[in-house]
Design an enzyme around this catalytic site. Structure first.
Site, PDB file in Angstrom:
ATOM      1  N   LYS A  42       0.866  -1.184   0.000  1.00 37.54           N
ATOM      2  CA  LYS A  42       0.000   0.000   0.000  1.00 37.54           C
ATOM      3  C   LYS A  42       0.903   1.234   0.000  1.00 37.54           C
ATOM      4  O   LYS A  42       2.019   1.190   0.540  1.00 37.54           O
ATOM      5  CB  LYS A  42      -0.873  -0.031   1.273  1.00 37.54           C
ATOM      6  CG  LYS A  42      -1.664   1.235   1.570  1.00 37.54           C
ATOM      7  CD  LYS A  42      -2.862   1.405   0.668  1.00 37.54           C
ATOM      8  CE  LYS A  42      -3.585   2.738   0.912  1.00 37.54           C
ATOM      9  NZ  LYS A  42      -4.503   3.093  -0.157  1.00 37.54           N
ATOM     10  N   ASN A  66     -13.484   4.576  -4.523  1.00 42.31           N
ATOM     11  CA  ASN A  66     -12.910   4.647  -3.175  1.00 42.31           C
ATOM     12  C   ASN A  66     -12.430   6.050  -2.863  1.00 42.31           C
ATOM     13  O   ASN A  66     -12.034   6.804  -3.754  1.00 42.31           O
ATOM     14  CB  ASN A  66     -11.751   3.648  -3.021  1.00 42.31           C
ATOM     15  CG  ASN A  66     -10.424   4.239  -3.460  1.00 42.31           C
ATOM     16  OD1 ASN A  66      -9.732   4.910  -2.684  1.00 42.31           O
ATOM     17  ND2 ASN A  66     -10.066   4.022  -4.723  1.00 42.31           N
ATOM     18  N   GLY A  69      -8.208   7.588   1.448  1.00 38.86           N
ATOM     19  CA  GLY A  69      -7.406   8.618   2.119  1.00 38.86           C
ATOM     20  C   GLY A  69      -6.140   8.054   2.742  1.00 38.86           C
ATOM     21  O   GLY A  69      -5.756   8.442   3.848  1.00 38.86           O
ATOM     22  N   ASN A 126       4.021   7.297  -5.899  1.00 37.32           N
ATOM     23  CA  ASN A 126       2.639   7.571  -6.315  1.00 37.32           C
ATOM     24  C   ASN A 126       2.423   9.077  -6.449  1.00 37.32           C
ATOM     25  O   ASN A 126       2.356   9.783  -5.448  1.00 37.32           O
ATOM     26  CB  ASN A 126       1.691   6.958  -5.264  1.00 37.32           C
ATOM     27  CG  ASN A 126       0.228   7.089  -5.623  1.00 37.32           C
ATOM     28  OD1 ASN A 126      -0.122   7.686  -6.646  1.00 37.32           O
ATOM     29  ND2 ASN A 126      -0.636   6.536  -4.789  1.00 37.32           N
ATOM     30  N   CYS A 129      -2.458  10.140  -6.282  1.00 37.64           N
ATOM     31  CA  CYS A 129      -3.572   9.831  -5.374  1.00 37.64           C
ATOM     32  C   CYS A 129      -4.628  10.936  -5.448  1.00 37.64           C
ATOM     33  O   CYS A 129      -4.321  12.111  -5.249  1.00 37.64           O
ATOM     34  CB  CYS A 129      -3.091   9.679  -3.933  1.00 37.64           C
ATOM     35  SG  CYS A 129      -4.489   9.396  -2.832  1.00 37.64           S
TER      36      CYS A 129
HETATM   37  O1  RRO Z   1      -5.729   5.576  -0.323  1.00 38.57           O
HETATM   38  C1  RRO Z   1      -6.416   6.085  -1.242  1.00 38.57           C
HETATM   39  O2  RRO Z   1      -7.423   6.752  -1.045  1.00 38.57           O
HETATM   40  C2  RRO Z   1      -6.019   5.928  -2.650  1.00 38.57           C
HETATM   41  C3  RRO Z   1      -4.742   6.088  -3.120  1.00 38.57           C
HETATM   42 BR1  RRO Z   1      -3.270   6.381  -2.026  1.00 38.57          BR
HETATM   43  C4  RRO Z   1      -4.502   6.045  -4.513  1.00 38.57           C
HETATM   44  O3  RRO Z   1      -3.387   6.193  -5.016  1.00 38.57           O
HETATM   45  N1  RRO Z   1      -5.552   5.830  -5.320  1.00 38.57           N
HETATM   46  C5  RRO Z   1      -6.810   5.679  -4.853  1.00 38.57           C
HETATM   47  O4  RRO Z   1      -7.749   5.491  -5.653  1.00 38.57           O
HETATM   48  N2  RRO Z   1      -7.018   5.704  -3.508  1.00 38.57           N
END
Ligand code: RRO
Length: 387
Positions: A42, A66, A69, A126, A129
């Site tokens: 993650k 989703n 966060g 990443n 996000c």
């Molecule tokens: O954790 C998230 O809300 C999240 C991340 Br880090 C991401 O890179 N992509 C996403 O759809 N959710």
């Protein structure tokens, strides 16, 4: 089939995306024990985070949304030797760490820590996000993208670095992003395309309100619905990027055919996210087996035989497509539920005609039988029938 990726030899071309079922060593160990060819964590932050308020995920057959966060156990957890040992077990698979810091400084600090920790094969940075409240998607801002890559390049890190990108929609945006990434081709080993489609909204017809709670209901879209967007990213970037930069395809992959399509578009390897979330880690076994079967059927022995070999549209191809579609399960336009049609259109017409003829024959036979009875109404009906 083996694949050379980031200076490593992978035993396959399918592994997990960062996100679902990747937050703990328990979950990662299940990926490691499956046919996934690598293990990816993650996205981590410097400190542990609980993420956004619940409910923050929504799933349906065709798509998921989703706004997690970034719930995660912190970078120190993911690079801890115990975590890595428990995740990799005796699989010997490469262990990649994803990071998504709150700032560039946080990312630099995490990268330095990762490089000091033995057992990490590479870093997925990443830059895409969509769910951090108050923070825009970094890689949509070309100034920030260049600045991030410049800083990473200045660190001369000993590990392969990949960057995770958001989906782009206009060719000019692809070109600008690719231009910047190409400037840093000696630093960036691969791109991962794509993250979820940011800030989408789904409303419950039962409540009249969004299906998730954070950020006013806006969240990242993933799952089968985004596959055409993901294929376009892989295809376009494979045209624009320096060939030394590998492409990891991710978005809507849930079958061996989806993996095959990604490779035709130019992907070196393929990640699975939403399907892993819904089906669990056994999805890797199924998808890999399906992919191997398609390769066998098509006589493909090396992935290089198909990588980037998407054929151009042709009349011959369109005819093959029409023919092939007739034997596919039909999808209803309403609600996306699948139903299996065992008849194509012409068979259905033939069957309908046969049923009508049979009914007519039965009616005539019945009328003839009744004609032997001495009932005036029946005699009248027979006369009408003859007339
Ligand atoms: O954790 C998230 O809300 C999240 C991340 Br880090 C991401 O890179 N992509 C996403 O759809 N959710």
């Amino acid at each position: 089939m083996q694949v050379q990726f980031c200076g490593l030899t992978l035993n396959g071309c399918v592994y997990n995306a960062s996100g679902p079922r990747t937050g703990s060593s328990d979950a990662l160990a299940k990926v490691g024990s499956s046919k996934s060819c690598a293990i990816l964590t993650k996205s981590a932050t410097l400190l542990p985070q609980n993420g956004n308020p619940l409910p923050r995920t929504y799933t349906s057959p065709n798509f998921s949304i989703n706004s997690e966060g970034l719930p995660n156990k912190s970078i120190d957890y993911y690079i801890d030797s115990e975590t890595i040992k428990e995740s990799v077990l005796d699989s010997g698979k490469p262990y990649f760490v994803s990071i998504s810091g709150k700032s560039l400084d946080d990312n630099v600090e995490m990268m330095k820590r990762i490089c000091k920790a033995p057992g990490v094969a590479g870093i997925e940075l990443n830059l895409a996000c969509p769910n951090v409240i108050g923070h825009p998607i970094i890689a949509y801002d070309m100034v920030q993208l260049r600045s991030a890559l410049k800083t990473v390049a200045s660190l001369s890190l000993p590990l392969p670095i990949g960057i995770k990108l958001p989906p782009y929609f206009d060719f000019i945006h692809y070109q600008k992003a690719a231009e910047i990434i190409n400037e840093y081709k000696s630093t960036i080993s691969y791109i991962v395309t794509m993250n979820t489609v940011g800030n989408t909204l789904m409303i419950s017809p039962h409540s009249g309100s969004p299906v998730i709670s954070p950020k006013g209901g806006y969240g990242g879209l993933s799952g089968p619905a985004v596959k055409p967007i993901a294929l376009a990213q892989v295809r376009k970037f494979s045209e624009l990027l320096d060939p030394s930069i590998d492409i990891v395809g991710v978005g809507g992959v849930q079958s061996g055919q989806d993996v095959y399509d990604m490779i035709l578009c130019g992907a070196k390897v393929v990640q699975v996210g939403t399907c892993h979330w819904i089906e669990g880690p056994k999805c890797f076994d199924r998808i890999v087996e399906e992919f191997e079967e398609i390769c066998r059927k098509n006589g493909v022995k090396e992935l290089e035989e198909i990588r980037g070999k998407l054929k151009e549209w042709s009349k011959k191809g369109a005819a093959l497509d029409r023919q092939g579609r007739k034997s596919e399960p039909k999808t209803s336009a309403k609600g996306g539920a699948k139903f299996q049609s065992t008849l194509d259109d012409s068979s259905f017409l033939l069957l309908s005609v046969a049923v009508v003829v049979m009914i007519q024959v039965l009616l005539v036979l019945l009328a003839q039988a009744l004609g032997h009875l001495d009932v005036p109404a029946v005699a009248q009906f027979m006369d009408n029938l003859k007339a």
